[in-house]
Design a protein around this motif. Structure first.
Motif, PDB file in Angstrom:
ATOM      1  N   VAL A 142       3.998  -9.069   2.486  1.00  0.00           N
ATOM      2  CA  VAL A 142       4.247 -10.044   1.433  1.00  0.00           C
ATOM      3  C   VAL A 142       3.522  -9.646   0.153  1.00  0.00           C
ATOM      4  CG1 VAL A 142       3.966 -12.455   0.755  1.00  0.00           C
ATOM      5  CG2 VAL A 142       4.650 -11.891   3.085  1.00  0.00           C
ATOM      6  N   SER A 143       2.271  -9.204   0.276  1.00  0.00           N
ATOM      7  CA  SER A 143       1.501  -8.809  -0.907  1.00  0.00           C
ATOM      8  C   SER A 143       2.113  -7.594  -1.580  1.00  0.00           C
ATOM      9  CB  SER A 143       0.048  -8.530  -0.518  1.00  0.00           C
ATOM     10  OG  SER A 143      -0.572  -9.694  -0.003  1.00  0.00           O
ATOM     11  N   VAL A 144       2.532  -6.608  -0.806  1.00  0.00           N
ATOM     12  CA  VAL A 144       3.173  -5.428  -1.390  1.00  0.00           C
ATOM     13  C   VAL A 144       4.433  -5.835  -2.134  1.00  0.00           C
ATOM     14  CG1 VAL A 144       4.385  -3.279  -0.831  1.00  0.00           C
ATOM     15  CG2 VAL A 144       2.203  -3.807   0.268  1.00  0.00           C
ATOM     16  N   TYR A 145       5.212  -6.724  -1.537  1.00  0.00           N
ATOM     17  CA  TYR A 145       6.460  -7.145  -2.170  1.00  0.00           C
ATOM     18  C   TYR A 145       6.201  -7.923  -3.456  1.00  0.00           C
ATOM     19  CZ  TYR A 145      11.214  -8.875  -2.605  1.00  0.00           C
ATOM     20  OH  TYR A 145      12.468  -9.149  -3.072  1.00  0.00           O
ATOM     21  N   LEU A 146       5.185  -8.774  -3.473  1.00  0.00           N
ATOM     22  CA  LEU A 146       4.910  -9.588  -4.647  1.00  0.00           C
ATOM     23  C   LEU A 146       4.313  -8.780  -5.800  1.00  0.00           C
ATOM     24  CD1 LEU A 146       3.431 -12.876  -3.100  1.00  0.00           C
ATOM     25  CD2 LEU A 146       5.563 -12.659  -4.399  1.00  0.00           C
ATOM     26  N   TRP A 147       3.451  -7.833  -5.498  1.00  0.00           N
ATOM     27  CA  TRP A 147       2.655  -7.186  -6.539  1.00  0.00           C
ATOM     28  C   TRP A 147       3.191  -5.833  -6.990  1.00  0.00           C
ATOM     29  CZ3 TRP A 147      -0.981  -9.730  -9.168  1.00  0.00           C
ATOM     30  CH2 TRP A 147      -1.505 -10.898  -8.609  1.00  0.00           C
ATOM     31  N   HIS A 148       4.210  -5.293  -6.356  1.00  0.00           N
ATOM     32  CA  HIS A 148       4.628  -3.940  -6.724  1.00  0.00           C
ATOM     33  C   HIS A 148       5.215  -3.889  -8.132  1.00  0.00           C
ATOM     34  CE1 HIS A 148       8.658  -5.331  -5.429  1.00  0.00           C
ATOM     35  NE2 HIS A 148       9.126  -4.368  -6.203  1.00  0.00           N
ATOM     36  N   ASN A 149       5.938  -4.949  -8.555  1.00  0.00           N
ATOM     37  CA  ASN A 149       6.483  -4.940  -9.910  1.00  0.00           C
ATOM     38  C   ASN A 149       5.390  -5.108 -10.961  1.00  0.00           C
ATOM     39  OD1 ASN A 149       9.125  -4.431  -9.308  1.00  0.00           O
ATOM     40  ND2 ASN A 149       9.937  -6.302 -10.180  1.00  0.00           N
ATOM     41  N   VAL A 150       4.329  -5.826 -10.615  1.00  0.00           N
ATOM     42  CA  VAL A 150       3.188  -5.925 -11.537  1.00  0.00           C
ATOM     43  C   VAL A 150       2.590  -4.543 -11.771  1.00  0.00           C
ATOM     44  CG1 VAL A 150       0.925  -6.964 -11.912  1.00  0.00           C
ATOM     45  CG2 VAL A 150       2.727  -8.271 -10.767  1.00  0.00           C
ATOM     46  N   ALA A 151       2.447  -3.763 -10.706  1.00  0.00           N
ATOM     47  CA  ALA A 151       1.920  -2.411 -10.835  1.00  0.00           C
ATOM     48  C   ALA A 151       2.832  -1.534 -11.688  1.00  0.00           C
ATOM     49  CB  ALA A 151       1.721  -1.798  -9.452  1.00  0.00           C
ATOM     50  N   LEU A 152       4.144  -1.671 -11.511  1.00  0.00           N
ATOM     51  CA  LEU A 152       5.079  -0.881 -12.311  1.00  0.00           C
ATOM     52  C   LEU A 152       5.023  -1.270 -13.787  1.00  0.00           C
ATOM     53  CD1 LEU A 152       8.170  -0.816  -9.914  1.00  0.00           C
ATOM     54  CD2 LEU A 152       6.719   1.130 -10.531  1.00  0.00           C
ATOM     55  N   LEU A 157       6.525   9.584 -13.148  1.00  0.00           N
ATOM     56  CA  LEU A 157       5.166   9.258 -13.558  1.00  0.00           C
ATOM     57  C   LEU A 157       4.846   7.767 -13.415  1.00  0.00           C
ATOM     58  CD1 LEU A 157       2.512  10.334 -14.579  1.00  0.00           C
ATOM     59  CD2 LEU A 157       3.346  10.077 -16.920  1.00  0.00           C
ATOM     60  N   PRO A 158       5.735   6.821 -13.808  1.00  0.00           N
ATOM     61  CA  PRO A 158       5.408   5.407 -13.579  1.00  0.00           C
ATOM     62  C   PRO A 158       5.146   5.083 -12.108  1.00  0.00           C
ATOM     63  CG  PRO A 158       7.247   5.592 -15.103  1.00  0.00           C
ATOM     64  CD  PRO A 158       6.987   6.970 -14.573  1.00  0.00           C
ATOM     65  N   LEU A 159       5.900   5.701 -11.213  1.00  0.00           N
ATOM     66  CA  LEU A 159       5.683   5.458  -9.791  1.00  0.00           C
ATOM     67  C   LEU A 159       4.346   6.031  -9.343  1.00  0.00           C
ATOM     68  CD1 LEU A 159       6.866   4.373  -7.131  1.00  0.00           C
ATOM     69  CD2 LEU A 159       7.908   6.621  -6.782  1.00  0.00           C
ATOM     70  N   ILE A 160       4.012   7.237  -9.833  1.00  0.00           N
ATOM     71  CA  ILE A 160       2.741   7.868  -9.467  1.00  0.00           C
ATOM     72  C   ILE A 160       1.563   7.030  -9.942  1.00  0.00           C
ATOM     73  CG2 ILE A 160       1.310   9.915  -9.846  1.00  0.00           C
ATOM     74  CD1 ILE A 160       3.908  11.535 -10.034  1.00  0.00           C
ATOM     75  N   VAL A 161       1.676   6.472 -11.141  1.00  0.00           N
ATOM     76  CA  VAL A 161       0.600   5.644 -11.675  1.00  0.00           C
ATOM     77  C   VAL A 161       0.567   4.289 -10.983  1.00  0.00           C
ATOM     78  CG1 VAL A 161      -0.275   4.519 -13.757  1.00  0.00           C
ATOM     79  CG2 VAL A 161       0.679   6.817 -13.903  1.00  0.00           C
ATOM     80  N   ALA A 162       1.733   3.748 -10.632  1.00  0.00           N
ATOM     81  CA  ALA A 162       1.795   2.406 -10.057  1.00  0.00           C
ATOM     82  C   ALA A 162       1.260   2.350  -8.628  1.00  0.00           C
ATOM     83  CB  ALA A 162       3.243   1.903 -10.082  1.00  0.00           C
ATOM     84  N   ILE A 163       1.358   3.441  -7.875  1.00  0.00           N
ATOM     85  CA  ILE A 163       0.935   3.406  -6.473  1.00  0.00           C
ATOM     86  C   ILE A 163      -0.546   3.059  -6.330  1.00  0.00           C
ATOM     87  CG2 ILE A 163       0.579   4.836  -4.432  1.00  0.00           C
ATOM     88  CD1 ILE A 163       3.274   6.130  -4.995  1.00  0.00           C
ATOM     89  N   PRO A 164      -1.475   3.751  -7.035  1.00  0.00           N
ATOM     90  CA  PRO A 164      -2.879   3.320  -6.895  1.00  0.00           C
ATOM     91  C   PRO A 164      -3.139   1.913  -7.433  1.00  0.00           C
ATOM     92  CG  PRO A 164      -2.647   5.036  -8.560  1.00  0.00           C
ATOM     93  CD  PRO A 164      -1.355   4.961  -7.844  1.00  0.00           C
ATOM     94  N   LEU A 165      -2.387   1.501  -8.460  1.00  0.00           N
ATOM     95  CA  LEU A 165      -2.525   0.125  -8.938  1.00  0.00           C
ATOM     96  C   LEU A 165      -2.096  -0.873  -7.869  1.00  0.00           C
ATOM     97  CD1 LEU A 165      -1.154   0.410 -12.607  1.00  0.00           C
ATOM     98  CD2 LEU A 165      -3.535   0.122 -11.888  1.00  0.00           C
ATOM     99  N   LEU A 166      -1.006  -0.562  -7.185  1.00  0.00           N
ATOM    100  CA  LEU A 166      -0.530  -1.441  -6.119  1.00  0.00           C
ATOM    101  C   LEU A 166      -1.551  -1.530  -4.988  1.00  0.00           C
ATOM    102  CD1 LEU A 166       1.646  -3.157  -4.770  1.00  0.00           C
ATOM    103  CD2 LEU A 166       2.704  -1.043  -3.945  1.00  0.00           C
ATOM    104  N   VAL A 167      -2.123  -0.403  -4.596  1.00  0.00           N
ATOM    105  CA  VAL A 167      -3.153  -0.411  -3.558  1.00  0.00           C
ATOM    106  C   VAL A 167      -4.335  -1.278  -3.992  1.00  0.00           C
ATOM    107  CG1 VAL A 167      -4.785   1.016  -2.276  1.00  0.00           C
ATOM    108  CG2 VAL A 167      -2.455   1.839  -2.653  1.00  0.00           C
TER     109      VAL A 167
END
Length: 431
Positions: free
Chosen positions: A349-359, A388-398
């Motif tokens: 649930v957390s991954v689903y909610l926050w992944h767009n915030v990271a992007l 690059l947005p995906l590469i940057v967003a992954i550590p933000l999502l974590v």
């Protein structure tokens, strides 16, 4: 899937089975002669007490499906590749897994099950909503933004119980143009899933009863309603129709999960599902080709054509449920992914909610890289890459999931953990 499910999004469980066996008692002849008829009777075969049921374990196949669905959603929201929902219809898969979970849970009183599901679903959303609403207000959103102050205060209740789409600021200041002015709309995209999930949970007791009485009529009814709603004969404006569209698009997938758990699909001969599923998929593609497109060269995104998406998801999920190997342990080639898959399932649930915030937040960070001379001169190709947005967003999502994902543990009644990565179990050699 020959397994029943554990609580979504926390995981899933496989069924146990009892091994029935009998043991022939062997008694020496001398002992028989000494004890006469009593010994002879004791020598007759008798049933051994039933072996204890095998302790349920996680069905790793179901864990893998849920993890793949989450990864596909993140990749799709970053790249927007229209072929991804065809390769793997994540939402249909996730609703099917949740439907099977719900059917398993409804062995208990319905109201207690519904309350348990809401307790697991809503706290992560409440935390997300509190941060999102406060941030939107800080960026200029408020009662006067919609032109209906009284409605604005009333609609905020949908951030508490998402029976309809929660409100958001469609066009904000973007924190002095640091982020896109539509950032609130972008981070609110995943909320439709929680709204649909909530309605499925509330209606599941009735759906299960209907499925047991008229299984095939109930399975196909959501698709028929989707055709009706999208036929042009029904006005699709309004909050009620938004919920109805989502419900009819993925209702058959939810019911497929229920039907599989109830053993309804097992009554079919083994050749039926592989025979009819390709025809269902072809029908979905035919409907998709008939849909109008603003850019014919690029094609039509199936996620914008509810009927095609409903039919395609139904056929795809039918095949996945037919194949379901129900792994108690990982196959050797997949053992290396155990940690990532377990983490994604524990924080779904957390991954689903926050992944767009990271992007969304990856964009201002990338903009700062354009100011670095070395990066601008030598890595301009990377700055312009969609990766690059995906590469940057992954550590933000974590980071977000680590900071806020513990709420899922509290909602499930577990001890909170910041990073639920499974521990590696080392086997000891026996002497």
């Amino acid at each position: 899937m020959s397994a029943s499910f554990g609580p979504y999004p926390d995981g899933s469980f496989a069924e146990g089975s009892l091994a029935d066996s009998t043991v022939q008692l062997r008694i020496p002849d001398a002992f028989r002669q000494a004890h006469g008829a009593a010994a002879a009777e004791a020598a007759e075969p008798g049933p051994e007490p039933a072996a204890p049921a095998r302790k349920p374990g996680r069905d790793r196949y179901l864990d893998l499906l849920r993890a793949l669905a989450l990864v596909r959603v993140i990749v799709y929201h970053n790249f927007g590749w229209i072929w991804l929902p065809l390769v793997f219809p994540s939402m249909g898969v996730m609703f099917a897994l949740a439907g099977s979970l719900m059917a398993n849970s409804l062995k208990r009183p319905a109201w207690g099950v519904i309350r348990s599901r809401l307790r697991r679903l809503l706290p992560p959303m409440w935390l997300f909503g509190a941060i999102a609403v406060a941030t939107m207000v800080y960026d200029g959103w408020g009662p006067n933004a919609s032109g209906h102050p009284h409605w604005w205060w009333g609609e905020l209740s949908f951030w508490v119980l998402p029976l309809s789409e929660p409100p958001f600021g469609a066009h904000l200041h973007g924190f002095h143009h640091l982020v896109d002015p539509t950032w609130a709309e972008q981070i609110s995209v995943p909320l439709w899933y929680l709204r649909a999930y909530l309605w499925y949970v509330l209606l599941s007791p009735l759906l299960l009863k209907a499925l047991r009485r008229l299984p095939w009529v109930t399975l196909l009814l959501p698709i028929a309603l989707s055709v009706l709603i999208n036929s042009g004969l029904v006005d699709q404006e309004g909050r009620l129709m938004e919920a109805a569209t989502d419900f009819t698009t993925f209702g058959s997938c939810w019911l497929l999960g229920m039907a599989h758990h109830e053993g309804i699909l097992k009554r079919l001969p083994r050749y039926v599902a592989p025979s009819i599923a390709p025809m269902i998929l072809i029908a979905a593609l035919w409907w998709l080709e008939r849909a109008p497109s603003d850019n014919p060269a690029a094609g039509v995104d199936i996620e914008g054509v509810p009927v095609a998406q409903a039919v395609w998801s139904f056929g795809f999920v039918l095949m996945l449920l037919h194949l379901s190997p129900s792994w108690q342990q990982w196959p050797k080639p997949l053992e290396r992914w155990n940690g990532l898959v377990s983490w994604l399932n524990a924080r779904a649930v957390s991954v689903y909610l926050w992944h767009n915030v990271a992007l969304v937040l990856s964009q201002p960070l990338i903009d700062q890289l354009w100011q670095v001379n070395f990066v601008y001169l030598h890595l301009r190709w990377l700055l312009m890459s969609q990766w690059l947005p995906l590469i940057v967003a992954i550590p933000l999502l974590v980071l977000f999931v680590t900071a806020f994902g513990w709420v899922e543990d509290v909602a499930a009644g577990r001890s909170p953990r910041l990073f639920p990565w499974p521990r590696r179990v080392r086997s000891r050699r026996r002497a």
